[in-house]
Design a protein around this motif. Structure first.
Motif, PDB file in Angstrom:
ATOM      1  N   LEU A  39      69.466  22.399  31.714  1.00  0.00           N
ATOM      2  CA  LEU A  39      68.164  22.525  32.360  1.00  0.00           C
ATOM      3  C   LEU A  39      67.814  21.243  33.108  1.00  0.00           C
ATOM      4  CD1 LEU A  39      65.644  24.238  32.831  1.00  0.00           C
ATOM      5  CD2 LEU A  39      64.686  23.281  30.722  1.00  0.00           C
ATOM      6  N   GLY A  40      68.082  20.100  32.468  1.00  0.00           N
ATOM      7  CA  GLY A  40      67.825  18.828  33.142  1.00  0.00           C
ATOM      8  C   GLY A  40      68.665  18.667  34.397  1.00  0.00           C
ATOM      9  N   SER A  41      69.956  19.023  34.303  1.00  0.00           N
ATOM     10  CA  SER A  41      70.844  18.893  35.462  1.00  0.00           C
ATOM     11  C   SER A  41      70.415  19.793  36.613  1.00  0.00           C
ATOM     12  CB  SER A  41      72.284  19.235  35.054  1.00  0.00           C
ATOM     13  OG  SER A  41      72.747  18.346  34.071  1.00  0.00           O
ATOM     14  N   SER A  42      69.974  21.007  36.279  1.00  0.00           N
ATOM     15  CA  SER A  42      69.570  21.936  37.333  1.00  0.00           C
ATOM     16  C   SER A  42      68.280  21.495  38.011  1.00  0.00           C
ATOM     17  CB  SER A  42      69.402  23.344  36.748  1.00  0.00           C
ATOM     18  OG  SER A  42      68.332  23.382  35.833  1.00  0.00           O
ATOM     19  N   MET A  43      67.467  20.699  37.317  1.00  0.00           N
ATOM     20  CA  MET A  43      66.266  20.136  37.944  1.00  0.00           C
ATOM     21  C   MET A  43      66.602  18.930  38.814  1.00  0.00           C
ATOM     22  SD  MET A  43      63.213  20.332  35.094  1.00  0.00           S
ATOM     23  CE  MET A  43      63.965  19.110  34.021  1.00  0.00           C
ATOM     24  N   ALA A  44      67.651  18.207  38.445  1.00  0.00           N
ATOM     25  CA  ALA A  44      67.943  16.939  39.105  1.00  0.00           C
ATOM     26  C   ALA A  44      68.289  17.106  40.575  1.00  0.00           C
ATOM     27  CB  ALA A  44      69.089  16.231  38.381  1.00  0.00           C
ATOM     28  N   LEU A 173      61.156  24.802  38.068  1.00  0.00           N
ATOM     29  CA  LEU A 173      60.426  23.816  37.275  1.00  0.00           C
ATOM     30  C   LEU A 173      60.431  22.454  37.955  1.00  0.00           C
ATOM     31  CD1 LEU A 173      58.951  23.191  34.645  1.00  0.00           C
ATOM     32  CD2 LEU A 173      61.176  22.806  33.555  1.00  0.00           C
ATOM     33  N   ALA A 174      61.561  22.102  38.549  1.00  0.00           N
ATOM     34  CA  ALA A 174      61.655  20.810  39.232  1.00  0.00           C
ATOM     35  C   ALA A 174      60.700  20.738  40.409  1.00  0.00           C
ATOM     36  CB  ALA A 174      63.090  20.576  39.704  1.00  0.00           C
ATOM     37  N   GLY A 175      60.555  21.845  41.137  1.00  0.00           N
ATOM     38  CA  GLY A 175      59.648  21.849  42.274  1.00  0.00           C
ATOM     39  C   GLY A 175      58.215  21.560  41.851  1.00  0.00           C
ATOM     40  N   VAL A 176      57.798  22.167  40.744  1.00  0.00           N
ATOM     41  CA  VAL A 176      56.435  21.948  40.245  1.00  0.00           C
ATOM     42  C   VAL A 176      56.265  20.505  39.768  1.00  0.00           C
ATOM     43  CG1 VAL A 176      54.771  22.603  38.474  1.00  0.00           C
ATOM     44  CG2 VAL A 176      56.144  24.361  39.617  1.00  0.00           C
ATOM     45  N   ALA A 188      63.738  11.296  35.103  1.00  0.00           N
ATOM     46  CA  ALA A 188      63.571  10.780  33.744  1.00  0.00           C
ATOM     47  C   ALA A 188      63.770  11.887  32.716  1.00  0.00           C
ATOM     48  CB  ALA A 188      62.183  10.147  33.598  1.00  0.00           C
ATOM     49  N   LEU A 189      63.252  13.066  33.007  1.00  0.00           N
ATOM     50  CA  LEU A 189      63.453  14.195  32.099  1.00  0.00           C
ATOM     51  C   LEU A 189      64.924  14.590  32.038  1.00  0.00           C
ATOM     52  CD1 LEU A 189      60.344  16.394  32.990  1.00  0.00           C
ATOM     53  CD2 LEU A 189      60.727  15.066  30.896  1.00  0.00           C
ATOM     54  N   ASP A 190      65.613  14.521  33.166  1.00  0.00           N
ATOM     55  CA  ASP A 190      67.046  14.809  33.171  1.00  0.00           C
ATOM     56  C   ASP A 190      67.786  13.805  32.291  1.00  0.00           C
ATOM     57  OD1 ASP A 190      69.505  15.958  33.848  1.00  0.00           O
ATOM     58  OD2 ASP A 190      69.733  14.703  35.626  1.00  0.00           O
ATOM     59  N   ALA A 191      67.429  12.530  32.407  1.00  0.00           N
ATOM     60  CA  ALA A 191      68.045  11.506  31.561  1.00  0.00           C
ATOM     61  C   ALA A 191      67.783  11.801  30.085  1.00  0.00           C
ATOM     62  CB  ALA A 191      67.507  10.129  31.939  1.00  0.00           C
ATOM     63  N   ALA A 192      66.564  12.218  29.766  1.00  0.00           N
ATOM     64  CA  ALA A 192      66.238  12.549  28.379  1.00  0.00           C
ATOM     65  C   ALA A 192      67.068  13.720  27.881  1.00  0.00           C
ATOM     66  CB  ALA A 192      64.742  12.866  28.260  1.00  0.00           C
ATOM     67  N   SER A 193      67.338  14.682  28.764  1.00  0.00           N
ATOM     68  CA  SER A 193      68.149  15.832  28.347  1.00  0.00           C
ATOM     69  C   SER A 193      69.578  15.412  28.026  1.00  0.00           C
ATOM     70  CB  SER A 193      68.140  16.906  29.446  1.00  0.00           C
ATOM     71  OG  SER A 193      68.955  16.547  30.552  1.00  0.00           O
ATOM     72  N   TYR A 194      70.103  14.431  28.770  1.00  0.00           N
ATOM     73  CA  TYR A 194      71.439  13.922  28.454  1.00  0.00           C
ATOM     74  C   TYR A 194      71.422  13.157  27.136  1.00  0.00           C
ATOM     75  CZ  TYR A 194      73.051  15.122  33.139  1.00  0.00           C
ATOM     76  OH  TYR A 194      73.402  15.790  34.287  1.00  0.00           O
ATOM     77  N   ALA A 195      70.331  12.463  26.851  1.00  0.00           N
ATOM     78  CA  ALA A 195      70.217  11.745  25.578  1.00  0.00           C
ATOM     79  C   ALA A 195      70.235  12.729  24.410  1.00  0.00           C
ATOM     80  CB  ALA A 195      68.937  10.919  25.565  1.00  0.00           C
ATOM     81  N   VAL A 196      69.557  13.868  24.576  1.00  0.00           N
ATOM     82  CA  VAL A 196      69.600  14.907  23.540  1.00  0.00           C
ATOM     83  C   VAL A 196      71.031  15.377  23.328  1.00  0.00           C
ATOM     84  CG1 VAL A 196      68.912  17.271  22.993  1.00  0.00           C
ATOM     85  CG2 VAL A 196      67.238  15.672  23.935  1.00  0.00           C
ATOM     86  N   SER A 197      71.761  15.587  24.427  1.00  0.00           N
ATOM     87  CA  SER A 197      73.148  16.028  24.327  1.00  0.00           C
ATOM     88  C   SER A 197      74.017  14.996  23.605  1.00  0.00           C
ATOM     89  CB  SER A 197      73.706  16.311  25.722  1.00  0.00           C
ATOM     90  OG  SER A 197      75.044  16.754  25.653  1.00  0.00           O
TER      91      SER A 197
END
Length: 443
Positions: A39-44, A173-176, A188-197
């Motif tokens: 999800l983070g990657s698709s927003m990035a 979601l990224a557009g909003v 930043a949210l994308d980075a957080a998603s990688y941290a979760v991974s």
């Protein structure tokens, strides 16, 4: 009476039976982390585009940043596969996600503190591409170790559905978020998603996953085979040669790789370039193209649902027939059909994409020895994508010379002919038959 998700006290009905693989603790944990990072990657992608444009760059600058990310990805696929086989998927995936997390954090900080220079954006995009090139082959090698063999199709279907769902939800979601909080927030949210991974993969067992009969043993065997003490004496070149030898010895492997390679050149590349052109000219503009791609993603989710709990007896033949789905949206555009028809074709194409990718991935994971999975996956990915950039670059000039409709129609017709030829090959119809180069029948 059913007592747990795996149904050890009785059969499970309907959807719960199809989701039984989520009863495997380690797969369930990994799936959660992977879906979060997807999800983070698709927003990035949306965030990076807006960030580059916000710095004053135009289409050329954005193209340069996108190229900086793609090139390392393609060039490092084989190295990523060899590293996964040598050191284990877990370590390689952690390194890959740390790289991607660091790149996105740095990009977000640069956006918050000023206008980043082009060289900095290129460098960070390249680091993210390196991470992606390492992660993909390691993922393919890891999945069979987290799922019992008879649930592997389920596992791959769920992962495919997560990828498809992310392509629908992520950009919206990224557009909003980009409109309200700026591109830095999305990155930043994308980075957080990688941290979760990273946390999820780190918590996976180093040897043995305890997820059903035979799975832990398989993980332990791979850990032993890829231990540095055993393999340090082998050169990287020798590893790559061994992987290539196995890859080309399986006729169904290199034939399906060639199929998807030419597909990316002749069908998908022109579709991605000329689809927006047709949408702008007669279908209603960017909104129409967004609807087409959303329908494609929705079809892919539906294709994943179709495969949950099902294992066709001839997976390669089914997969090849399913690849015909890609011809429908391309042919609809070529024929000048209205938007509704193109969207219906996109749904069919999405279903075909999910079925093809899931069945091919599952068969590869089951038929290829564990110690070769990373390299074989890397060779397959490299072969599949190597001509993709050429298809993207050539579609516009060729269409300008001969017309948009002929280019799209030629791709659809080629796909029909290619599927017909593939279905005549014993390696596709009977992958385990003598002389088919299929190795041991995995189903």
């Amino acid at each position: 009476m059913t007592t747990d998700l795996r149904g050890r006290s009785g059969p499970l009905p309907g959807l719960r039976r199809r989701l039984v693989v989520l009863g495997e603790r380690d797969f369930r944990r990994f799936f959660t982390g992977y879906a979060t990072s997807l999800l983070g990657s698709s927003m990035a992608g949306v965030a990076v585009a807006f960030a580059v444009l916000a710095t004053g760059g135009g289409g050329s600058t954005l193209g340069a940043v996108m190229t900086a990310r793609i090139l390392p990805l393609v060039l490092l696929l084989v190295l990523g596969g060899a590293s996964a086989d040598r050191f284990g998927s877990r370590i390689v995936m952690i390194v890959a996600d740390v790289l991607r997390c660091g790149a996105q954090v740095s990009f977000a900080v640069l956006l918050l503190t000023g206008r980043p220079e082009l060289w900095a954006m290129l460098l960070l995009a390249a680091l993210a591409g390196v991470g992606e090139g390492l992660f993909g082959p390691a993922l393919s090698a890891l999945v069979p170790l987290l799922s019992p063999p008879d649930e592997l199709t389920q596992a791959n279907s769920l992962l495919q559905m997560a990828r498809s769902g992310a392509t629908i939800a992520g950009p919206a979601l990224a557009g909003v978020l980009a409109a309200t909080g700026g591109p830095a927030l999305v990155l930043a949210l994308d980075a957080a998603s990688y941290a979760v991974s990273v946390v999820v993969v780190f918590r996976l067992p180093k040897a043995g996953v305890g997820a059903g009969a035979g799975v832990g043993a398989g993980f332990a065997a791979v850990s032993a085979d890829t231990a540095p003490g055993r393999r340090n004496s082998l050169s990287l070149l020798a590893d790559l040669r061994a992987g290539w030898s196995l890859f080309r010895s399986r006729t169904w492997l290199w034939v399906t790789t060639l199929h998807i390679c030419l597909f990316n050149l002749l069908v998908w590349g022109p579709f991605l370039v000329l689809g927006p052109v047709v949408s702008a000219a007669r279908l209603g503009g960017p909104g129409a193209w967004g609807a087409i791609m959303a329908c494609y993603g929705g079809g892919a989710v539906g294709g994943g649902l179709v495969l949950l709990g099902h294992r066709p007896s001839r997976p390669l033949a089914v997969a090849v027939v399913a690849s015909l789905g890609w011809a429908f949206p391309t042919a609809a555009l070529a024929a000048g059909l209205p938007l509704l028809c193109v969207c219906v074709g996109a749904v069919v194409g999405g279903v075909g994409s999910a079925v093809y990718g899931t069945l091919l991935g599952t068969m590869e994971q089951q038929a290829v020895p564990p110690e070769f999975r990373g390299r074989v996956s890397a060779y397959g990915s490299l072969g599949a994508f190597v001509l993709g950039p050429l298809g993207l670059a050539a579609a516009g000039p060729v269409a300008a010379a001969v017309g948009t409709a002929p280019v799209l129609a030629a791709g659809a017709l080629w796909l029909v002919a290619a599927v017909a030829v593939l279905l005549l090959l014993p390696a596709i119809r009977r992958p385990g038959s003598p002389g088919a180069g299929g190795g041991e029948r995995p189903w």
